[in-house]
Enzyme design. Sequence first.
Site, short mmCIF file in Angstrom:
data_model
loop_
_atom_site.label_atom_id
_atom_site.label_comp_id
_atom_site.label_asym_id
_atom_site.label_seq_id
_atom_site.Cartn_x
_atom_site.Cartn_y
_atom_site.Cartn_z
N CYS A 41 129.52 -26.71 31.38
CA CYS A 41 129.11 -25.41 31.92
C CYS A 41 129.77 -24.25 31.20
O CYS A 41 129.10 -23.33 30.76
CB CYS A 41 129.42 -25.35 33.41
SG CYS A 41 129.08 -23.73 34.15
N CYS A 46 126.01 -23.32 31.25
CA CYS A 46 125.56 -22.19 32.05
C CYS A 46 126.25 -20.87 31.71
O CYS A 46 125.62 -19.81 31.78
CB CYS A 46 125.71 -22.49 33.54
SG CYS A 46 127.22 -23.31 34.02
N LYS A 49 125.02 -19.64 28.22
CA LYS A 49 123.58 -19.45 28.42
C LYS A 49 123.30 -18.15 29.16
O LYS A 49 122.44 -17.37 28.77
CB LYS A 49 123.02 -20.65 29.17
CG LYS A 49 121.52 -20.61 29.50
CD LYS A 49 121.24 -19.94 30.84
CE LYS A 49 121.96 -20.53 32.01
NZ LYS A 49 121.41 -21.80 32.49
N TYR A 177 114.76 -27.65 32.63
CA TYR A 177 115.65 -26.50 32.78
C TYR A 177 116.07 -25.94 31.42
O TYR A 177 115.87 -24.77 31.10
CB TYR A 177 116.92 -26.92 33.52
CG TYR A 177 116.91 -26.72 35.01
CD1 TYR A 177 117.47 -25.59 35.58
CD2 TYR A 177 116.36 -27.67 35.85
CE1 TYR A 177 117.48 -25.41 36.95
CE2 TYR A 177 116.36 -27.50 37.23
CZ TYR A 177 116.92 -26.37 37.77
OH TYR A 177 116.93 -26.19 39.11
N GLU A 181 114.62 -22.49 29.52
CA GLU A 181 115.54 -21.36 29.42
C GLU A 181 115.79 -20.97 27.97
O GLU A 181 115.74 -19.78 27.62
CB GLU A 181 116.86 -21.69 30.11
CG GLU A 181 116.76 -21.74 31.62
CD GLU A 181 118.08 -22.04 32.29
OE1 GLU A 181 118.30 -21.58 33.42
OE2 GLU A 181 118.92 -22.74 31.68
N HIS A 439 113.93 -2.35 52.40
CA HIS A 439 112.82 -1.76 51.63
C HIS A 439 113.32 -0.60 50.76
O HIS A 439 114.16 0.17 51.21
CB HIS A 439 111.75 -1.25 52.60
CG HIS A 439 110.57 -0.67 51.92
ND1 HIS A 439 109.61 -1.44 51.29
CD2 HIS A 439 110.18 0.63 51.76
CE1 HIS A 439 108.68 -0.66 50.79
NE2 HIS A 439 109.00 0.60 51.05
N GLU A 444 112.38 -8.53 50.38
CA GLU A 444 111.78 -8.26 51.69
C GLU A 444 110.49 -9.03 51.91
O GLU A 444 110.11 -9.34 53.03
CB GLU A 444 111.52 -6.76 51.87
CG GLU A 444 110.40 -6.20 51.02
CD GLU A 444 110.15 -4.71 51.28
OE1 GLU A 444 109.82 -4.38 52.43
OE2 GLU A 444 110.30 -3.92 50.34
#
Length: 450
Positions: A41, A46, A49, A177, A181, A439, A444
């Site tokens: 990672c 990650c 990345k 994945y 990516e 909002h 939402e």
Amino acid sequence: MKKYDYIAIGGGSAGIASANRAAEYGAKALIIEEKAVGGTCVNVGCVPKKISWFGATMKHDISTYSADFGLDVSLKNMDYQTLKANREAYIDRVHHSYFNGFKQRGTDYVEGHATFVDNHTIEVNGEQYSAPHIAIVAGGRPFLPSDIEGIELGETSNDFFQWETLPERVMVVGAGYVGTELAGLLNALGVQVTMVVREEEVLYGFDQDFRETMGDAMRDAGIQIETEHNVKSLTKNTDQTLHVTYREGGEVDVERVIFAIGRTPNTDQIGIEQTDVELDERGYVKVDEYHHTNVPGVYAFGDIIGKVQLTPVAIKAGRTLSDTLFNNQKPYALNYDIVPTVMFTEPPLGKIGLSEAQAIERYGKDQIKVYRNQFSAMQTALGDHRESVKMKLITTGSEEKIVGLWAMGKGVDEMIQGFGVAIQMGATKADFDRTVAIHPTGSEELVTMR
């Protein structure tokens, strides 16, 4: 022989989390890592990345939307060496943070290749270590197929993070994945990307609605996707570019080829044959719901068990195991069905729980009700380059318990986490309906669906 209470074979997220938590409870804990601290990672996964994705999305948004907001901005060039240097400096700071954490907690760390001598003895650098509790958390590595001629000319995601410059043309083989990516961020950085997909669309195993939407978005962004194709061979041209042929016929020339077609566990590199630990047919360690192997006092979690291969999953499993072993807490069974996750694509895709097909298979079609919504992201709504946001809730039973949440679009990467808490607590559609919306936001829409 040196004796410990707990040994983690692997210094990635799983090993660090579990050993540090054990040390916090007063256990004598040891981490053994052959390569860089932090594992996949932090070093080739990650973290670099996500930094690369930030750069790619920043470049994309400035060039695509700045004029719509009245900004007179021109991108003269991109200095990839600066991005790479700053990315590596950040990772170096993370390394230092880890070692400071080990020192504060009293966690021991040994750099070297660990191999089992027996069920509870490990050898590293010619010295042996033993413990009543040993965690196999050695992770995995990118898989490269052996049936492709010239496969040695191909690269993996690990290699990508070592590139000093960006090529003009890249082929990405695989559409999970990692492949999706990488293809997206390379394209956003200005690289011409060809994606080779074995299936009929990208992201095999994902919800079908979002597979199609992601594929369309990638094509609209300029990525060439060759579906139902397989690479047959790679050869080097005289100008050092690569000539790629397909099994189905056809060929293309690119500068680099990245294979992102899965990962393989590192169980073949730690002398596990010297133990009684059982593996499955793919080479992953077999564990029960509490991450215990068949050998008492030997555990496994993280990528090496082949379930949900995500950093937070490994951290949760490691910490909760140490909570049980060294702080008398109840054993914790991690629910792999409702893990929140995000793909850092352009636009990002987040999901929690089951796809529609998985929900139907598990609960029956008559027990499933699906809610959908699609709209333009406000950030992109001023001009001609509008990006769609797509959302989906999958519910089951008369109470409409939410068993799947899917969302793709601007801001999705930062909105999914809170919904993960709700679904973990058993939220229903009525719970979402009772929630007051914020909002104007994209999130939402998840609490106002009809």
